[in-house]
Motif scaffolding. Structure first.
Motif, short mmCIF file in Angstrom:
data_model
loop_
_atom_site.label_atom_id
_atom_site.label_comp_id
_atom_site.label_asym_id
_atom_site.label_seq_id
_atom_site.Cartn_x
_atom_site.Cartn_y
_atom_site.Cartn_z
N GLY A 70 98.62 18.05 89.21
CA GLY A 70 97.48 18.59 88.24
C GLY A 70 97.00 19.97 88.18
O GLY A 70 97.15 20.56 86.93
N PHE A 71 97.42 20.38 89.16
CA PHE A 71 96.92 21.93 89.19
C PHE A 71 98.24 22.67 88.70
O PHE A 71 97.89 23.73 87.84
CB PHE A 71 96.79 22.31 90.69
N LEU A 73 100.22 21.57 86.57
CA LEU A 73 100.51 21.51 85.16
C LEU A 73 99.23 22.51 84.44
O LEU A 73 99.74 22.73 83.40
CB LEU A 73 100.29 19.81 84.88
N ALA A 74 98.11 22.32 84.96
CA ALA A 74 96.97 23.06 84.34
C ALA A 74 97.36 24.56 84.36
O ALA A 74 97.46 25.29 83.38
CB ALA A 74 95.84 22.74 85.11
N LEU A 75 98.07 25.00 85.47
CA LEU A 75 98.42 26.40 85.47
C LEU A 75 99.60 26.85 84.41
O LEU A 75 99.24 27.72 84.09
CB LEU A 75 98.88 26.67 86.76
N ALA A 77 100.38 25.22 81.70
CA ALA A 77 99.84 25.01 80.49
C ALA A 77 99.00 26.59 79.90
O ALA A 77 99.31 26.89 78.80
CB ALA A 77 98.97 23.85 80.21
N GLY A 78 98.26 26.75 80.88
CA GLY A 78 97.54 28.11 80.78
C GLY A 78 98.33 29.24 80.54
O GLY A 78 98.33 30.07 79.57
#
Length: 99
Positions: A70-71, A73-75, A77-78
């Protein structure tokens, strides 16, 4: 005669712009390498925090894998979103003056 003068001026302008063009790729490389380093550092920091997360939350290995996925993927995407926003041209001025 005027074409020779124009040619000389354009050659002088190109020579004056040459140092700026030579430094642009170096500064761009520095920015890209810094961003890559910071991304790797962020992932390493989360990896270091995994044992305390696991102990505090009572999480198993599967939950830790979900946290890391999750971390990451969020990084990612950002980063992609910020890169796209950085590529957009600036908004035209609205012509409005003052607050």
């Amino acid at each position: 005669m005027s074409t020779a003068l124009g040619t000389r001026r354009s050659a002088e302008a190109a020579a004056a712009a040459a140092p700026k063009a030579a430094t642009a790729p170096k500064s761009l490389l520095l920015v890209v390498l810094t961003a890559t380093f910071m991304t790797s550092l962020d992932v390493f920091v989360v990896n270091v925090a995994v044992p305390s997360l696991q102990a505090d939350l009572g999480a198993g290995p599967a939950a830790v894998q979900w946290v890391m996925a999750g971390f990451s993927l969020a990084l990612a995407a950002g980063l992609v979103t910020a890169g796209r926003l950085g590529d957009l041209p600036p908004c035209p001025p609205s012509g409005r003056r003052g607050p």
